[in-house]
Design a protein around this motif. Structure first.
Motif, PDB file in Angstrom:
ATOM      1  N   LEU A   1      41.432  24.910   3.920  1.00 24.08           N
ATOM      2  CA  LEU A   1      42.749  25.221   4.489  1.00 24.08           C
ATOM      3  C   LEU A   1      42.782  26.656   5.009  1.00 24.08           C
ATOM      4  CD1 LEU A   1      45.014  23.419   1.859  1.00 24.08           C
ATOM      5  CD2 LEU A   1      44.513  22.681   4.201  1.00 24.08           C
ATOM      6  N   ALA A   2      42.152  27.561   4.244  1.00 25.28           N
ATOM      7  CA  ALA A   2      42.108  28.959   4.687  1.00 25.28           C
ATOM      8  C   ALA A   2      41.351  29.064   6.007  1.00 25.28           C
ATOM      9  CB  ALA A   2      41.447  29.823   3.616  1.00 25.28           C
ATOM     10  N   HIS A   3      40.308  28.231   6.138  1.00 26.62           N
ATOM     11  CA  HIS A   3      39.519  28.207   7.363  1.00 26.62           C
ATOM     12  C   HIS A   3      40.392  27.843   8.570  1.00 26.62           C
ATOM     13  CE1 HIS A   3      36.078  27.554   9.945  1.00 26.62           C
ATOM     14  NE2 HIS A   3      36.498  26.326  10.220  1.00 26.62           N
ATOM     15  N   LEU A   4      41.419  27.019   8.333  1.00 28.41           N
ATOM     16  CA  LEU A   4      42.342  26.644   9.418  1.00 28.41           C
ATOM     17  C   LEU A   4      43.410  27.715   9.645  1.00 28.41           C
ATOM     18  CD1 LEU A   4      42.967  22.882   8.570  1.00 28.41           C
ATOM     19  CD2 LEU A   4      41.351  23.830  10.220  1.00 28.41           C
ATOM     20  N   GLY A   5      43.336  28.788   8.835  1.00 24.55           N
ATOM     21  CA  GLY A   5      44.292  29.875   9.023  1.00 24.55           C
ATOM     22  C   GLY A   5      45.500  29.804   8.115  1.00 24.55           C
ATOM     23  N   LEU A   6      45.503  28.857   7.181  1.00 25.69           N
ATOM     24  CA  LEU A   6      46.630  28.779   6.256  1.00 25.69           C
ATOM     25  C   LEU A   6      46.454  29.813   5.149  1.00 25.69           C
ATOM     26  CD1 LEU A   6      47.030  24.928   6.111  1.00 25.69           C
ATOM     27  CD2 LEU A   6      48.804  26.560   6.785  1.00 25.69           C
ATOM     28  N   LYS A   7      47.496  30.623   4.942  1.00 27.98           N
ATOM     29  CA  LYS A   7      47.391  31.698   3.945  1.00 27.98           C
ATOM     30  C   LYS A   7      48.407  31.473   2.837  1.00 27.98           C
ATOM     31  CE  LYS A   7      45.102  35.099   6.636  1.00 27.98           C
ATOM     32  NZ  LYS A   7      45.034  34.357   7.912  1.00 27.98           N
ATOM     33  N   ALA A   8      48.251  32.260   1.762  1.00 32.41           N
ATOM     34  CA  ALA A   8      49.195  32.217   0.635  1.00 32.41           C
ATOM     35  C   ALA A   8      49.390  30.802   0.107  1.00 32.41           C
ATOM     36  CB  ALA A   8      50.535  32.838   1.039  1.00 32.41           C
ATOM     37  N   LEU A   9      48.269  30.115  -0.102  1.00 26.49           N
ATOM     38  CA  LEU A   9      48.331  28.757  -0.638  1.00 26.49           C
ATOM     39  C   LEU A   9      48.681  28.795  -2.116  1.00 26.49           C
ATOM     40  CD1 LEU A   9      44.989  27.588   0.949  1.00 26.49           C
ATOM     41  CD2 LEU A   9      47.284  26.867   1.666  1.00 26.49           C
ATOM     42  N   ARG A  10      49.136  27.654  -2.592  1.00 27.61           N
ATOM     43  CA  ARG A  10      49.425  27.519  -4.011  1.00 27.61           C
ATOM     44  C   ARG A  10      48.584  26.372  -4.553  1.00 27.61           C
ATOM     45  NH1 ARG A  10      53.727  25.624  -6.416  1.00 27.61           N
ATOM     46  NH2 ARG A  10      54.567  24.800  -4.471  1.00 27.61           N
ATOM     47  N   LEU A  11      47.898  26.630  -5.675  1.00 19.62           N
ATOM     48  CA  LEU A  11      47.007  25.631  -6.262  1.00 19.62           C
ATOM     49  C   LEU A  11      47.558  25.251  -7.629  1.00 19.62           C
ATOM     50  CD1 LEU A  11      44.191  24.173  -6.419  1.00 19.62           C
ATOM     51  CD2 LEU A  11      43.316  26.300  -7.408  1.00 19.62           C
ATOM     52  N   GLN A  12      47.728  23.978  -7.846  1.00 21.50           N
ATOM     53  CA  GLN A  12      48.145  23.513  -9.176  1.00 21.50           C
ATOM     54  C   GLN A  12      47.004  22.705  -9.775  1.00 21.50           C
ATOM     55  OE1 GLN A  12      51.777  21.383  -9.504  1.00 21.50           O
ATOM     56  NE2 GLN A  12      53.042  23.204  -9.153  1.00 21.50           N
ATOM     57  N   VAL A  13      46.653  23.083 -11.015  1.00 19.00           N
ATOM     58  CA  VAL A  13      45.556  22.379 -11.688  1.00 19.00           C
ATOM     59  C   VAL A  13      46.070  21.784 -12.984  1.00 19.00           C
ATOM     60  CG1 VAL A  13      43.213  22.586 -12.598  1.00 19.00           C
ATOM     61  CG2 VAL A  13      43.952  24.082 -10.737  1.00 19.00           C
ATOM     62  N   GLY A  14      45.705  20.547 -13.239  1.00 21.70           N
ATOM     63  CA  GLY A  14      46.058  19.899 -14.499  1.00 21.70           C
ATOM     64  C   GLY A  14      44.846  19.176 -15.061  1.00 21.70           C
TER      65      GLY A  14
ATOM     66  N   GLY B   1      46.955  18.434   0.045  1.00 21.29           N
ATOM     67  CA  GLY B   1      45.790  17.676  -0.380  1.00 21.29           C
ATOM     68  C   GLY B   1      45.676  17.734  -1.893  1.00 21.29           C
ATOM     69  N   GLY B   2      44.773  16.936  -2.425  1.00 22.00           N
ATOM     70  CA  GLY B   2      44.594  16.955  -3.870  1.00 22.00           C
ATOM     71  C   GLY B   2      43.461  16.043  -4.272  1.00 22.00           C
ATOM     72  N   GLY B   3      43.089  16.154  -5.537  1.00 21.41           N
ATOM     73  CA  GLY B   3      41.990  15.322  -6.007  1.00 21.41           C
ATOM     74  C   GLY B   3      41.753  15.545  -7.478  1.00 21.41           C
ATOM     75  N   GLY B   4      40.532  15.267  -7.912  1.00 18.88           N
ATOM     76  CA  GLY B   4      40.228  15.453  -9.318  1.00 18.88           C
ATOM     77  C   GLY B   4      38.935  14.766  -9.706  1.00 18.88           C
ATOM     78  N   ARG B   5      38.736  14.724 -11.015  1.00 17.22           N
ATOM     79  CA  ARG B   5      37.496  14.183 -11.563  1.00 17.22           C
ATOM     80  C   ARG B   5      37.693  12.756 -12.029  1.00 17.22           C
ATOM     81  NH1 ARG B   5      32.708  15.526 -13.116  1.00 17.22           N
ATOM     82  NH2 ARG B   5      32.733  17.732 -12.546  1.00 17.22           N
ATOM     83  N   TYR B   6      36.734  11.882 -11.690  1.00 17.85           N
ATOM     84  CA  TYR B   6      36.824  10.461 -12.052  1.00 17.85           C
ATOM     85  C   TYR B   6      35.474   9.996 -12.563  1.00 17.85           C
ATOM     86  CZ  TYR B   6      35.293  10.642  -7.198  1.00 17.85           C
ATOM     87  OH  TYR B   6      34.639  10.972  -6.054  1.00 17.85           O
ATOM     88  N   ASP B   7      35.155  10.379 -13.780  1.00 21.95           N
ATOM     89  CA  ASP B   7      33.804  10.139 -14.294  1.00 21.95           C
ATOM     90  C   ASP B   7      33.478   8.668 -14.558  1.00 21.95           C
ATOM     91  OD1 ASP B   7      33.250  12.769 -14.058  1.00 21.95           O
ATOM     92  OD2 ASP B   7      33.525  13.262 -16.181  1.00 21.95           O
ATOM     93  N   GLY B   8      34.493   7.808 -14.637  1.00 19.80           N
ATOM     94  CA  GLY B   8      34.188   6.404 -14.964  1.00 19.80           C
ATOM     95  C   GLY B   8      33.990   5.500 -13.757  1.00 19.80           C
ATOM     96  N   LEU B   9      34.272   6.013 -12.575  1.00 22.33           N
ATOM     97  CA  LEU B   9      34.366   5.120 -11.414  1.00 22.33           C
ATOM     98  C   LEU B   9      33.018   4.551 -10.964  1.00 22.33           C
ATOM     99  CD1 LEU B   9      36.519   3.912  -9.590  1.00 22.33           C
ATOM    100  CD2 LEU B   9      36.176   5.809  -8.000  1.00 22.33           C
TER     101      LEU B   9
ATOM    102  N   MET C   1      39.931  16.909 -14.891  1.00 23.67           N
ATOM    103  CA  MET C   1      40.688  17.863 -14.100  1.00 23.67           C
ATOM    104  C   MET C   1      41.290  17.189 -12.868  1.00 23.67           C
ATOM    105  SD  MET C   1      40.238  19.601 -11.028  1.00 23.67           S
ATOM    106  CE  MET C   1      38.504  19.356 -10.673  1.00 23.67           C
ATOM    107  N   VAL C   2      42.538  17.515 -12.549  1.00 30.64           N
ATOM    108  CA  VAL C   2      43.166  17.058 -11.305  1.00 30.64           C
ATOM    109  C   VAL C   2      43.844  18.258 -10.644  1.00 30.64           C
ATOM    110  CG1 VAL C   2      43.547  14.646 -11.953  1.00 30.64           C
ATOM    111  CG2 VAL C   2      45.257  16.370 -12.552  1.00 30.64           C
ATOM    112  N   PHE C   3      44.007  18.220  -9.329  1.00 30.24           N
ATOM    113  CA  PHE C   3      44.658  19.354  -8.676  1.00 30.24           C
ATOM    114  C   PHE C   3      45.360  18.965  -7.385  1.00 30.24           C
ATOM    115  CE2 PHE C   3      41.923  20.223  -4.998  1.00 30.24           C
ATOM    116  CZ  PHE C   3      40.794  19.489  -5.314  1.00 30.24           C
ATOM    117  N   ASP C   4      46.316  19.793  -6.991  1.00 26.27           N
ATOM    118  CA  ASP C   4      47.015  19.670  -5.711  1.00 26.27           C
ATOM    119  C   ASP C   4      47.024  21.042  -5.050  1.00 26.27           C
ATOM    120  OD1 ASP C   4      47.754  17.011  -5.603  1.00 26.27           O
ATOM    121  OD2 ASP C   4      49.640  17.323  -6.682  1.00 26.27           O
ATOM    122  N   VAL C   5      46.932  21.068  -3.733  1.00 26.89           N
ATOM    123  CA  VAL C   5      47.068  22.329  -2.991  1.00 26.89           C
ATOM    124  C   VAL C   5      48.318  22.232  -2.126  1.00 26.89           C
ATOM    125  CG1 VAL C   5      45.914  24.027  -1.551  1.00 26.89           C
ATOM    126  CG2 VAL C   5      44.572  22.324  -2.758  1.00 26.89           C
TER     127      VAL C   5
END
Lengths: 387, 334
Positions: free
Chosen positions: A142-155, A351-359, A336-340
Motif C-alpha cells: 500500500l505504501a508503494h502505491l503512495g498510501l501513507k499513515a496506514l493503520r494495522l490491526q493484528v489479532g 486488505g487483510g489475512g492471516g495464518r491458516y496452518d490446517g488448510l 495470527m490475523v490482521f487487517d490494514v
C-alpha cells in the motif's frame, strides 16, 4: 440488456486506473520474491465448503454444470491457491501472488457481488518471521502505491478457537461464535444471543430427560427398542445413529450455561484492543484466569514475538494496534490475523489475512504445512488512492 | 388489452374462477380446451389460462400483465429487482404452508437446528443431506439463514413424499394444506420448519402497468373489486330495533362499547310503527368485524335491541382503494 446488479463495467480510464494498481502491486510483490500464479475462476463447490464455517456457503455463486458437476465461482483465492499447491506437489516454502475477480452473493442490489482481489500467500513457513514478512508485505504494498499513515490491526484467533473448544461447545456453535466474535466489540451482545437462539444454538433444551440411575447402555437399549416398536420410517439412516444422536441431544451440548460462559469470555477478549503492550498484558491476565478451559500462553507469546518484529520500517510506518476481537469471516484461520486500514478510516479494511496452518492438509496435502497470506480488496484500495 | 393469467391446472383453478365471480367479474371460458377467456363487463381484459408454475415467469417477462398464483410460487420464481410485484398478497383462498418434513422415526430431529447439527455431522463423514423440493431458492435461503449449510438439492419429479421411502432423498420441502399426505407417507414436519405461509395472490408487471394507462385503469377496476370483496368478507352488518326517546339517546346506548358500534358509529333511523301514534322505535345498523358477531349481538340485546338481522356485505369500499394507491406509489418509485 443491462449488467447485473453488484457488477460494473470498466471503460477507458476507469479500466486503466484499476489495471495500473494491479500491475504496480504485482510488480512490487515480484520484487519481494513472490511468484505470479493464476487459478481457475471456476472450482468444485466442495473446495470452498471444506473449511468454511458454513457462512460462505450461503454466498457462493454455485451451480451444477451441464456435465453434472457442482461448481462455484471463486469467492476468494486462498482455497484455490492451496489446492493448486497440493495438486502441483511442489516443495515448500513457496511465495506466490495472484490477482483477479472474486464473486460473493450479497443481499441488496447496491452491494458489490464481484470485486477484485490482489494477494499473496507464503506456504511452508510457520515462524513469527514469516508472520512479520506477510504483514509487512501487506503494508509495504500500500505504501508503494503512495498510501501513507496506514493503520494495522493484528489479532490471533488461537485464543478464541481454543477457548471455545475448551467450553465444550458443539462444532456448529464454535464456528458461529468464531465468525461473529467481532460483533461483540460493539454492544450488541444480546443480539448475538438472539441470533444464536434463531439458529438453535442457545436456549434449546431437550424436551425430555432420562430418569436418574439409567446407565448409558440401558438407555441406548430402551430407546432402540422404542424406535423399532414405532415402526416409523428411518429413510436412509441407520437406527443406531438416530438413537445415539437422540441420547446425545438429551445432554444438550450448547446448554445456555456454557454459551453464557463462552460469551462472557469473548466480551472480555474483544475489549483487548489498542496499543500492543497493555493488550498483551491484558491477554496474559485473561489467559491465566481461563487456563482451566484449555487456554495456553501460545497466542500471547506468538503475538509478542510478532510485535517485536514489526519495526516501523517493516510495516511502512503503519500504526500498529492489537485487536483480540479481530476474527475473520473465513473459518480456516488458525493463528495470527490482521487487517490494514487507510488513515482515519474506521470502515472496511483495504486488505487483510492471516495464518491458516490446517488448510493444506484439509485440502489433501500429505503433511501439516504452515501457511499464511493476505489479499487486498482492490476497489477499496482504488477509492483511497484517487486524489 | 390487459392480459390476465389464471391458473389452468392446480388447486387454484376452480377457486380463482369462483373468486372472480364473487367479485362480480365472472370469467367466460368458451370451452375447457380454449386457453383464453373474457371477463364480463371488462372488454379490455383478456384472460389467459396457464400452468401455475409458468405464471410468475409470464408476468415477469411481460407476456401477461397480471396473474393469480400461489404466493410461495411467486416468492420462488420472482427475480430480485425484476418487474413482477405483488398487488394483493391475500386473496383469501388456496391457503397452504411450505414446510420441511423428515422421516417420522428421526426422533433426534425435531427442529431445523437439529437438521443443521445432523448436516454438520454428516459432512464430517462425507455424507450429504439430500433435500427434494420444487422450491430450490426458497429452500436454500431458508436453510442458510437457519445454519443448515451443507445439503444438496435433488430434482423433484412427481410425488416427492415417497422420496425418503424410496431412498433418493432424506428430507422434503413441499407445500401442504393439512399435513395428511405427509403423515400418510410417514413423514413429520419440523416444529419451526415453515418457510412460507401462503395463499393465492395477485401479481403484476410494473413496467407494463406503468407504460400503458389503459392497462393501469383496467388493473384499478380489478383491484377495487378484489379489495372491496376481501374487506367485505371480514365484516357483517347488523340491524336491530331499539326503543328510545331520540336518535341521540339510542346512539348513546349503542356506542357505550365503541368497538362494537360500527366502523364510524351506528346509523340510527326512525321506525314508523304500524300502530300509529309512534311507539318510539328506532332501527340501528352497525358494521363490525365478523369474529365479533356474537359479542355485538349480546351488546345490542343488553341495551334493549330485538329483531336483530345480520347481513354479509358483498363489497366494502373505502374512500380510496388502498391496493391501488400502493401500486401507484410503487410505479412512482421509478
Amino acid at each position: 440488456m443491462r449488467r447485473l446488479d453488484g457488477t460494473r463495467d470498466r471503460l477507458g480510464r476507469d479500466w486503466a486506473r484499476l489495471n495500473s494498481l494491479t500491475v504496480s502491486l504485482r510488480e512490487f510483490f515480484s520484487r519481494q520474491g513472490y511468484q505470479p500464479v493464476d487459478t481457475p475462476v471456476l472450482e468444485p463447490t466442495d473446495l470452498f465448503l471444506k473449511k468454511s464455517g458454513g457462512e460462505l456457503a450461503s454466498r457462493l455463486y454455485a451451480f451444477t454444470d451441464l456435465g453434472g458437476h457442482g461448481v462455484s465461482l471463486r469467492p476468494e483465492f486462498t482455497s484455490s491457491v492451496i489446492r493448486a499447491y497440493v495438486q502441483a506437489g511442489v516443495s515448500p516454502p513457496v511465495r506466490w501472488q495472484y490477482a483477479g475477480p472474486v464473486f460473493r452473493y450479497e443481499e441488496g442490489p447496491d452491494r458489490p457481488r464481484q470485486f477484485t482481489q490482489v494477494g499473496a500467500e507464503l506456504i511452508g513457513d510457520g515462524s513469527p518471521r514469516a508472520d512479520a514478512e506477510v504483514v509487512g508485505l501487506a503494508c509495504q504494498g500500500l505504501a508503494h502505491l503512495g498510501l501513507k499513515a496506514l493503520r494495522l490491526q493484528v489479532g490471533h484467533v488461537g485464543a478464541l478457537t481454543r477457548l471455545l473448544a475448551g467450553f465444550g461447545l458443539s462444532e456448529r456453535a464454535r464456528w458461529f461464535l468464531a465468525g461473529r466474535a467481532a460483533t461483540l466489540a460493539v454492544p450488541t451482545h444480546r443480539d448475538l444471543r438472539e441470533e444464536m437462539a434463531r439458529v438453535g444454538l442457545y436456549g434449546r433444551s431437550a424436551e425430555v430427560a432420562l430418569p436418574g440411575g439409567v446407565s448409558p447402555g440401558e438407555a441406548h437399549h430402551v430407546v432402540e427398542r422404542l424406535l423399532a416398536g414405532m415402526g416409523g420410517l428411518v429413510g436412509s439412516r441407520d437406527p443406531e445413529e438416530i438413537v445415539t444422536r437422540y441420547l446425545a441431544r438429551l445432554e444438550a451440548a450448547d446448554e445456555p450455561r456454557r454459551v453464557d460462559g463462552a460469551l462472557s469470555f469473548l466480551e472480555e477478549l474483544v475489549k483487548l484492543k489498542g496499543e500492543p503492550e497493555p493488550v498483551l498484558a491484558g491477554l496474559r491476565a485473561l489467559v491465566a484466569r481461563y487456563r482451566g478451559f484449555g487456554l495456553d500462553s501460545g497466542p500471547e507469546e506468538e503475538l509478542r514475538e510478532l510485535v517485536a518484529l514489526l519495526s516501523p520500517e517493516q510495516v511502512a510506518s503503519a500504526q500498529v494496534e492489537l485487536n483480540m476481537g479481530l476474527a475473520r469471516g473465513l473459518a480456516y484461520y488458525t493463528g495470527m490475523v490482521f487487517d490494514v486500514f487507510a488513515p482515519g478510516d474506521g470502515g472496511r479494511p483495504l486488505g487483510g489475512g492471516g495464518r491458516y496452518d490446517g488448510l493444506v492438509k484439509a485440502l489433501g496435502g500429505a503433511e501439516d504445512t504452515p501457511a499464511l497470506g493476505f489479499a487486498y480488496t482492490l476497489e477499496s484500495v482504488e477509492s483511497r488512492t484517487k486524489s | 388489452m390487459l392480459n390476465f393469467s389464471l391458473p389452468s391446472n392446480s388447486e387454484l383453478h376452480d377457486p380463482s374462477l369462483r373468486f372472480m365471480e364473487s367479485c362480480g367479474l365472472p370469467v367466460d371460458r368458451p370451452s375447457s380446451r380454449r386457453y383464453t377467456g373474457s371477463v364480463a363487463g371488462l372488454p379490455q381484459v383478456q384472460v389467459l389460462f396457464q400452468r401455475s408454475a409458468d405464471i410468475p415467469t409470464k408476468v415477469e417477462e411481460g407476456s401477461a400483465d397480471l396473474g393469480i398464483v400461489g404466493l410461495e410460487r411467486f416468492y420462488e420464481d420472482r427475480r430480485e429487482g425484476g418487474p413482477a410485484i405483488t398487488l394483493l398478497e391475500d386473496l383469501g383462498y388456496g391457503q397452504c404452508e411450505l414446510v420441511v418434513a423428515v422421516p417420522d422415526a428421526w426422533i433426534d430431529v425435531t427442529s431445523v437446528a437439529d437438521l443443521a447439527d445432523l448436516s454438520v455431522a454428516w459432512r464430517e463423514q462425507g455424507r450429504e443431506l439430500r433435500v427434494v423440493t420444487k422450491y430450490a431458492r426458497l429452500v436454500s435461503r431458508f436453510f442458510y439463514r437457519h445454519g443448515v449449510n451443507y445439503f444438496s438439492l435433488v430434482e423433484a419429479a412427481g410425488a416427492m413424499e415417497v422420496a425418503p421411502t424410496m431412498g433418493y432423498a432424506d428430507v422434503i420441502v413441499d407445500i401442504t394444506a393439512t399435513g395428511v399426505t405427509l403423515r400418510e407417507n410417514r413423514l413429520k414436519m419440523l416444529s419451526d420448519g415453515t418457510l412460507v405461509r401462503a395463499q393465492a395472490c395477485l401479481i403484476g408487471n410494473r413496467l407494463a402497468l406503468k407504460e400503458d394507462p389503459a392497462k393501469l385503469e383496467a388493473t384499478r377496476v380489478i383491484l377495487e373489486r378484489f379489495e372491496a370483496r376481501r374487506r367485505a368478507s371480514k365484516f357483517v352488518s347488523l340491524t336491530s330495533n331499539l326503543r328510545g326517546e331520540s336518535e341521540a339517546s339510542v346512539a348513546e346506548r349503542v356506542t357505550r362499547l365503541p368497538d362494537l358500534a360500527g366502523l364510524q358509529g351506528p346509523t340510527v333511523g326512525r321506525v314508523f310503527g304500524k300502530g300509529y301514534p309512534d311507539q318510539g322505535w328506532y332501527a340501528v345498523t352497525v358494521v363490525i368485524p365478523r369474529e365479533r358477531l356474537m359479542p355485538a349481538v349480546e351488546h345490542l340485546r343488553t341495551v334493549g335491541g330485538s329483531g336483530i338481522t345480520v347481513a354479509s356485505p358483498s363489497f366494502l369500499f373505502e374512500g380510496e382503494c388502498e391496493a391501488y394507491q400502493r401500486l401507484l406509489q410503487e410505479l412512482a418509485r421509478g
